[in-house]
Each structure stands twice: as structure tokens, then as C-alpha cells.
Design a protein around this motif. Structure first.
Motif, PDB file in Angstrom:
ATOM      1  N   GLU A 354       0.821  -1.215   0.000  1.00  0.00           N
ATOM      2  CA  GLU A 354       0.000   0.000   0.000  1.00  0.00           C
ATOM      3  C   GLU A 354       0.853   1.262   0.000  1.00  0.00           C
ATOM      4  N   HIS A 355       1.834   1.293   0.873  1.00  0.00           N
ATOM      5  CA  HIS A 355       2.672   2.489   0.975  1.00  0.00           C
ATOM      6  C   HIS A 355       3.670   2.587  -0.167  1.00  0.00           C
ATOM      7  N   GLU A 357       3.048   1.572  -3.173  1.00  0.00           N
ATOM      8  CA  GLU A 357       2.265   2.074  -4.310  1.00  0.00           C
ATOM      9  C   GLU A 357       2.076   3.582  -4.207  1.00  0.00           C
ATOM     10  N   ALA A 358       1.727   4.064  -3.028  1.00  0.00           N
ATOM     11  CA  ALA A 358       1.496   5.492  -2.838  1.00  0.00           C
ATOM     12  C   ALA A 358       2.767   6.285  -3.179  1.00  0.00           C
ATOM     13  N   ALA A 359       3.889   5.772  -2.712  1.00  0.00           N
ATOM     14  CA  ALA A 359       5.153   6.473  -2.945  1.00  0.00           C
ATOM     15  C   ALA A 359       5.506   6.515  -4.428  1.00  0.00           C
ATOM     16  N   ARG A 361       3.476   6.135  -6.993  1.00  0.00           N
ATOM     17  CA  ARG A 361       2.516   6.940  -7.768  1.00  0.00           C
ATOM     18  C   ARG A 361       2.815   8.426  -7.591  1.00  0.00           C
ATOM     19  N   ALA A 362       3.202   8.790  -6.393  1.00  0.00           N
ATOM     20  CA  ALA A 362       3.548  10.186  -6.149  1.00  0.00           C
ATOM     21  C   ALA A 362       4.777  10.552  -6.980  1.00  0.00           C
TER      22      ALA A 362
END
Length: 414
Positions: A354-355, A357-359, A361-362
Motif C-alpha cells: 500500500e505504501h 504504491e502510494a510512494a 505513484r507520487a
RNA sequence: GGCGCAUUCGUCUAGUGGCCUAGGACACCGCCCUCUCACGGCGGCGGCACGGGUUCGAAUCCCGUAUGCGCCUCCA
């Protein structure tokens, strides 16, 4: 089922065996395995055991002991002598020949072809016993059918021409003629019969390529038989419950590997995670991949939906078990993305999909790249390929340390 | 050559005289979903080997032709 022990079990013979097995189980009868080894010159030592192992793998269990045609050599000789005495057979150059009727026709009602007739005039007198004393196939086979109490003979269509000869022999010894069902052959893509003479397509081949036995059984059952106009996926029990000889078609079927692959994928995707992992581990062990079982099991959730054969696993998920060396050309001047990803992933906390992916994508947003564009070089650096399981889950599984190492290595090489 | 068996989409098949302007599945093509690949969803392409009969009517019955395959071994 009566294979000759001349090599590995051929997939065409397996289809015939499967029909025998399905029919027997459906009717509550017995499925017998007999090894036709009267031609000692062609016998292959390991074949008998391999045939049984293949049937076991497929789950086609037979009833009673395996019998061997050669064991009845004396019984056959005795019957032949009796036929000579009775005048229906005669000696010829040391051999014994059966006297076929000269007039009329020999006919039977074939369970898949309907009535088949042969003019007796065309039937040649058949050698029963060779000059060296061994019975021939066309004598031993029907005699064993009689002795074993075989009620239904389900075999390949190449035996159609043998059938009238065998029927006459059975009649001559005063026994009851079994019901015959001649199923068509399975053809290769070249349209030729898929026999040992053309490419070898053995059960072992399929096993080593990572096919799942229940899927192979389902696929084979549909080669020449159907339940209705739309059902294709059927469990072993459903197959047994529904199988009927009168729905077996007489025309030959071409083996379609693409459809088998699709069906195998359907079966693999339907497995529970644990069952999938068990089967996968068994496959990897069998094919010499001594990979950490715990890690293999952890990859199951991200590979199960992606591959349709276990044989694809080493290529698809092998990067979890060994280092990768991606071709620098694949990165093609995009190492700054890989470098940036390394920096991001170095500080992601916690290090989970989850994290991650967030990183990432950012990062893509910051570089003004579509996720698709941004993730490709990262995927290549981490997995060694443009095709892989989900990137974020893969990175999580691989762990921070190893991931950063691969990202750095890719940048260094480029 | 003789005898036998077979012939519906590229492939597996449904179809047993009217339900068929031939149904399903795989493959293929397009669109959607989407981090790649898959999965999934939607749509599309595509077939009764040919010629004669029989019948009010044939993919279905009959005959012929063609093509493919099998067997014709003291192989199985």
C-alpha cells in the motif's frame, strides 16, 4: 485398457483409457489394466511402471491386479490346439492359423459407430500362434477379454478392422462376444493421427510442462464427447456421473493446446491458495527447483491469477529466488527514474504494498509521467522483465534491502 | 490396390426433418478495466466438403464424388 509396453503413455491412449474409466465408474463396473506384451522384441523395460505411474497421476485407478498378456501364453496355445482338433484352425509352417468363414458377413453394433459389417470373404486366415509358440495379438487379446470377463471393449478406431477377426475367434471358442466401442483418434495440428510414429506427446510431457491433472482429464473428456451444448468445465465426479458412450462422436478430434492452456488456467485459478501452493511445490520439486517453500507460498496470491501452467512459474516468478541481470538496453536512458524510485523506496514506511504504491505513484506524478511509463523501468530493474506479478506486492515481498540493491545495480550497469 | 471409418466456424462441439436467417467454448479482432502481464466485462469475425435425390420442408434421410484417416504383419 490394454497398452503395449513400448514406451511412455501416449495422450491418445490416455483419452481412450479415460473413456474406459469414466464408463466403468459411471456404470459401477470395473476398469481393468492389461499389458499387451506378446511382442517381446518391442518391449521397453521401464514402460510398464511408467504407464501405471501416469495413470495414477491422472487419477485413473484400475481394479484388481495388472495382467500381462504373455502370462497366458500356455492357455492360448491350449486353445489353439483345441481349435486345430476341431478343424477351425490348422497348422501352417509351424504356426497355427485360424480358418475364417468364407461367406456371409461378420457384424456388430458398435456403441459409437452403430452397425459395422465386414464381408467374410475379405477376412484372411489369421495366425493364432507363431512358429515360436507365442500367441499373436489378435488371438491373445480376444481370449483375454473372454477370460477376464470383459463386457465392454472401448478402444481406438485402428482396431475396427481387427474386430471381425476377433469376433470370429470368440465365437469359435463358444464364448460371448463383448460390446465394442471404437473411439476416434486424436490428431495433431498436422491432421495426422497423434500416434507414437508422429511427435511424442506423452503424459509425462504434460506433467513436466506444469499441467494440472484434473484439467487435463476434463480437457481429454471433451475430445470426442460432450455433455450438452454448453457445459465445458466439469469435475471428476460430474464427468463420471454424466459420461455416456452414446454421446461419443465417431469423427477424429484435433488436440488444441490453446484450449488446454485456457482450461488449465481456469482450474488453477479456482484452487484455494493452499491447494495451489501444494500443487505448485510438488511441481517445482519434480522439476528440480529447490526453492524456499515459505517464499513460494507467499508468492501464490500474486501469481495464481497470472499464469495458466506451473511451467510458467520459473520464468514469471524466478526473480524472487535468484538475482536478475536485466539488459541495460531495456532501461534505455531511464535510469534516473530507477534512481528516484530507489530514493523513494529507501524511506517508505512501513514497507508494504500500500505504501510502496502510494510512494511510486507520487513519484510518477512528480516526474509528470503516466504510471505505466514510470513503472516500466522500475519493474525491469527489480524483476528483470517487462512482464511480472504486481510491482508493489513484488517489491514488498522482495524486501527493502534486496529491492534497493537491484535498483542501484541497474543504475550502475546502465 | 482392397476393405473399413470419418466429414458442422481455424479448433472442440450442440444439432437425430420444421425450435437453425445453425447455438456454446477456445483462438482471433475491437472496446472497457488496468502499474506490465493476466483475469473480468461488452461487442465482432467465422461453418453445415461437393453434386444429385427423397420430402410441403434437410445440417439432419438415401446415393454418388472428393478429401482425410485406419487396417490389410508369424506388430500391437
Amino acid at each position: 485398457m490394454a497398452p503395449s509396453p513400448t514406451g511412455f503413455l501416449h495422450i491418445g491412449n490416455v483419452r481412450t483409457a479415460l473413456f474406459n474409466w469414466l464408463f466403468a465408474r459411471h456404470e459401477g463396473g470395473e476398469f481393468k489394466l492389461r499389458i499387451e506384451n506378446t511382442d517381446t522384441s518391442r518391449e521397453v523395460a521401464e514402460a510398464t511402471e511408467q504407464i501405471q505411474e501416469s495413470l495414477r497421476w491422472l487419477g485413473l485407478d484400475w481394479d484388481g491386479d495388472v495382467t500381462f498378456q504373455l502370462d497366458r501364453i500356455d492357455d492360448c496355445a491350449a486353445v489353439a490346439r483345441r481349435l486345430v482338433e476341431e478343424g477351425t484352425a490348422y497348422e501352417d509352417d509351424g504356426a497355427i492359423r485360424f480358418r475364417m468363414p468364407d461367406e456371409g458377413v461378420t457384424a456388430w453394433d458398435d456403441a459409437v459407430r452403430g452397425r459395422v459389417e465386414f464381408p467374410n470373404q475379405k477376412l484372411e486366415d489369421l495366425v493364432l500362434v507363431r512358429s515360436d509358440g507365442r500367441p499373436t495379438y489378435n488371438f491373445a487379446s480376444p481370449m483375454e477379454d473372454v477370460w477376464d470377463g470383459i463386457t465392454h471393449v472401448i478402444r481406438g478406431e485402428d482396431h475396427i478392422s481387427n474386430t471381425p477377426k476377433q469376433i470370429n475367434i470368440i465365437r469359435a471358442v463358444g464364448a460371448e462376444v463383448p460390446l465394442y466401442a471404437h473411439v476416434s483418434h486424436v490428431l495433431g495440428a498436422d491432421g495426422k493421427s497423434l500416434s507414437k510414429r508422429h511427435g511424442s506427446v506423452t503424459v509425462d510431457d504434460f506433467r513436466h510442462q506444469g499441467y494440472y491433472a484434473p484439467a487435463l482429464v476434463n480437457f481429454l473428456a471433451l475430445l470426442g464427447w460432450s455433455y450438452d451444448d454448453k457445459t465445458t468445465i466439469m469435475s471428476r465426479d460430474e464427468l463420471v456421473e454424466r459420461f455416456a458412450l452414446d454421446r461419443v462422436v465417431p469423427s477424429p478430434a484435433t488436440f488444441d493446446y490453446q484450449k488446454l492452456d485456457w482450461m488449465n488456467g481456469v482450474y488453477l485459478r479456482r484452487l484455494s491458495g493452499d491447494d495451489y501452493a501444494d500443487a505448485l511445490m510438488r511441481y517445482l520439486r519434480e522439476t528440480g527447483h529447490d526453492w524456499d517453500e515459505h517464499l513460494v507460498r507467499e508468492t501464490v496470491p500474486i501469481v495464481q491469477e497470472k499464469i495458466e501452467r506451473f511451467g510458467q512459474y520459473p520464468d514469471f516468478a524466478g526473480f524472487f529466488f535468484h538475482d536478475v541481470h536485466p539488459d541495460p538496453a531495456l532501461l534505455d536512458g531511464r535510469e534516473q527514474i530507477v534512481e528516484a524510485a530507489r530514493d523513494e523506496l529507501a524511506r517508505v514506511e512501513p514497507f508494504d504494498a500500500e505504501h510502496i504504491e502510494a510512494a511510486l505513484r507520487a513519484l510518477a506524478a512528480r516526474l509528470e509521467l503516466s504510471p505505466r511509463k514510470a513503472f516500466e523501468p522500475i519493474r525491469i530493474a527489480v524483476t528483470g522483465s517487462k512482464i511480472s506479478p504486481g510491482l508493489f506486492e513484488s517489491v514488498e515481498l522482495l524486501g527493502r534491502e534486496e529491492t534497493l540493491r537491484r535498483l542501484s545495480a541497474a543504475v550502475a550497469v546502465a
